[in-house]
Design a protein around this motif. Structure first.
Motif, short mmCIF file in Angstrom:
data_model
loop_
_atom_site.label_atom_id
_atom_site.label_comp_id
_atom_site.label_asym_id
_atom_site.label_seq_id
_atom_site.Cartn_x
_atom_site.Cartn_y
_atom_site.Cartn_z
N ALA A 246 0.75 -1.18 0.06
CA ALA A 246 0.00 0.10 0.07
C ALA A 246 0.91 1.20 0.02
O ALA A 246 1.63 1.41 0.89
N VAL A 247 0.75 2.09 -0.91
CA VAL A 247 1.35 3.24 -0.85
C VAL A 247 0.32 4.32 -1.14
O VAL A 247 -0.43 4.47 -2.32
N ASP A 248 0.23 5.25 -0.04
CA ASP A 248 -0.61 6.38 0.17
C ASP A 248 -0.09 7.62 0.06
O ASP A 248 0.93 7.73 0.81
N ASP A 249 -0.77 8.59 -0.20
CA ASP A 249 -0.51 9.99 0.13
C ASP A 249 -1.64 10.76 0.68
O ASP A 249 -2.63 10.77 0.17
N VAL A 250 -1.27 11.05 1.75
CA VAL A 250 -2.40 11.37 2.83
C VAL A 250 -1.88 12.93 3.15
O VAL A 250 -2.15 13.60 4.31
N GLY A 251 -1.16 13.68 2.36
CA GLY A 251 -0.64 14.94 2.45
C GLY A 251 0.36 15.00 3.66
O GLY A 251 1.10 13.92 3.93
N ARG A 252 0.71 15.98 4.50
CA ARG A 252 1.36 15.99 5.50
C ARG A 252 1.27 15.28 6.87
O ARG A 252 -0.06 15.01 6.95
N ILE A 253 2.19 14.30 7.24
CA ILE A 253 2.05 13.32 8.31
C ILE A 253 2.19 14.04 9.65
O ILE A 253 3.50 14.37 9.94
N ILE A 254 1.48 13.98 10.62
CA ILE A 254 1.76 14.46 11.87
C ILE A 254 2.43 13.23 12.76
O ILE A 254 3.39 13.52 13.42
N ASN A 255 1.92 12.02 12.41
CA ASN A 255 2.35 11.15 13.24
C ASN A 255 2.27 9.62 12.40
O ASN A 255 1.39 9.09 12.14
N PRO A 256 3.80 9.34 11.89
CA PRO A 256 3.68 8.17 11.10
C PRO A 256 3.14 7.00 11.51
O PRO A 256 2.57 6.25 10.80
N GLN A 257 3.23 6.61 13.08
CA GLN A 257 2.91 5.38 13.55
C GLN A 257 1.28 5.40 13.18
O GLN A 257 0.66 4.14 13.09
N ILE A 258 0.63 6.42 13.63
CA ILE A 258 -0.77 6.28 13.77
C ILE A 258 -1.27 6.34 12.15
O ILE A 258 -2.46 5.59 11.96
N VAL A 259 -0.60 7.04 11.32
CA VAL A 259 -0.93 6.73 9.88
C VAL A 259 -0.84 5.42 9.31
O VAL A 259 -1.74 4.73 8.68
N ASP A 260 0.24 4.78 9.87
CA ASP A 260 0.58 3.26 9.44
C ASP A 260 -0.56 2.53 9.99
O ASP A 260 -0.94 1.48 9.44
N GLY A 261 -0.79 2.62 11.37
CA GLY A 261 -1.76 1.65 12.01
C GLY A 261 -3.23 1.82 11.17
O GLY A 261 -3.62 0.96 11.11
N GLN A 262 -3.35 2.96 10.85
CA GLN A 262 -5.02 3.44 10.17
C GLN A 262 -4.92 2.68 8.80
O GLN A 262 -5.92 1.92 8.60
N VAL A 263 -3.85 2.77 8.01
CA VAL A 263 -3.84 2.10 6.72
C VAL A 263 -3.94 0.55 6.95
O VAL A 263 -4.60 -0.22 6.14
N MET A 264 -2.98 -0.06 7.79
CA MET A 264 -2.96 -1.44 7.99
C MET A 264 -4.27 -1.91 8.47
O MET A 264 -4.79 -3.17 7.91
N GLY A 265 -5.02 -1.50 9.50
CA GLY A 265 -6.14 -1.83 9.68
C GLY A 265 -7.14 -1.70 8.75
O GLY A 265 -8.03 -2.52 8.63
#
Length: 374
Positions: A246-265
């Motif tokens: 999964a390669v996503d562009d969600v703009g500027r990222i505040i917290n990478p771990q939270i973003v990764d967790g939401q994508v994986m879930g």
């Protein structure tokens, strides 16, 4: 109007991460050898409208309420901070992300910041959480409330240091006089001064707090490219996910771990939708799969190793440059998985598989394509 994007980059990265050329070679080899397990590769590229908010647009859609959101930040005389946010999380980590925004804006340690939500006595203003709007609407409101505190603190600092506001520089929560860094005031010090109100500039109210309501003029548009590789047992119809990228562009990222967790879930939820979960009804219309005991959900052995990549094009809709992330995985993954299953059987002339692609459905499709009884 789509805010920003570099769409080819996400697809190129996904192709590289999954090893596309090698997978195609292995697929061809297995077909030539009539292997009992065939490989399929499925693609899903998406562009999503997020940040449900522009109130004028919602009016045109006959939406009952506005789409703005709000936040209030209070800095106590001790330097501790309370953020009252208008959005309410259900697992997305708002408390961490919003605290990071405030910590960056005010230069206050994140451990000294408390984020409250979900109670109208604490946060009377807000439109809550849905449509991947929390960071792109609620988070921007938090940032703007913090900037109001900075503006007020700057006035107090200039008054106490007897300089013009333009002569002050702010770095990590400390105002310093240009050319005289030893002359300084921190935001916690200014919060105490605002509380005592002993020496405030004329027209400046006591206490250090800020409230902001943010109503965007446009949506935000995250996007991405997902690729799934599956292995299908030609004898049983069983589908196994080999690789998922999964390669996503969600703009500027505040917290990478939270973003990764939401994508994986989201990806795992989408895999379940593609392969396991199904709403079934009896002959009189009663839902018979109404609980987790009535349908399959993926267990740990069913979840593949998910490789995450990232592209980052800041949104032009808001000053933080953020876009939504909560729905990216669930949008892309069902399509990628089903396309992979179909691709694994495409040499048999199969062009469609009903979702979920259970072993029985896949087996029946194989038998029908071979001219056998299904």
């Amino acid at each position: 109007m789509i805010d920003s994007g570099n769409y080819h980059e996400t697809l190129d990265k996904a192709l590289e991460l999954i090893g596309y050329e090698d997978l195609r070679k292995e697929q061809q080899l297995r077909r030539e050898q009539q292997d009992g397990k065939q490989i399929g590769i499925g693609f899903s590229t998406y562009l999503e409208m997020c940040g449900l908010a522009p109130s004028r647009v919602l009016k045109s859609l006959r939406y009952a309420a506005g789409g703005w959101d709000a936040a209030t930040i209070r800095v106590s005389p001790t330097g501790k901070v309370v953020v009252a946010a208008g959005t309410t999380p259900h697992g997305q980590g708002h408390a961490t992300t919003f605290a990071q925004i405030v910590a960056d804006d005010l230069g206050i340690p994140i451990d000294d910041i408390e984020v409250t939500f979900g109670d109208t006595e604490l946060s009377p203003l807000g439109m809550d959480t849905y449509g991947s709007r929390s960071i792109s609407v609620g988070g921007v409101a938090v940032h703007r409330a913090a900037q109001k505190i900075v503006e007020k603190a700057r006035k107090i600092a200039a008054h106490e240091l007897e300089v013009a506001e333009d002569d002050l520089e702010l770095e990590r929560g400390t105002f310093t006089v240009k050319g005289a860094p030893d002359r300084a005031k921190t935001i916690p010090e200014l919060a105490f001064a605002a509380w005592t109100a002993h020496n405030l500039p004329d027209g400046v109210e006591p206490n250090l707090e800020g409230t902001a309501a943010y109503d965007p003029q446009n949506f935000v548009f995250p996007y991405g490219a997902h690729i799934c590789a599956v292995e299908v047992d030609m004898e049983t119809g069983q589908v196994g996910v080999m690789k998922y990228v999964a390669v996503d562009d969600v703009g500027r990222i505040i917290n990478p771990q939270i973003v990764d967790g939401q994508v994986m879930g989201g990806v795992i939820q989408g895999i379940a939708e593609a392969l396991y979960e199904e709403a079934q009804y009896d002959e009189i219309g009663n839902l018979v799969t109404s609980s987790l005991t009535n349908y399959l959900v993926p267990a740990a052995p069913d979840v593949p190793s998910i490789t995450l990549g990232r592209s980052e094009t800041p949104s032009t809709t808001n000053e933080l440059g953020v876009k939504g992330v909560g729905e990216t995985g669930t949008i892309a993954s069902p399509v990628a998985v089903i396309n992979a299953v179909i691709d694994s059987l495409s040499h048999l002339g199969i062009t469609d598989i009903e979702r979920p692609a259970t072993p029985e459905r896949v087996w029946r499709a194989i038998q029908a394509a071979k001219g056998g009884s299904a």
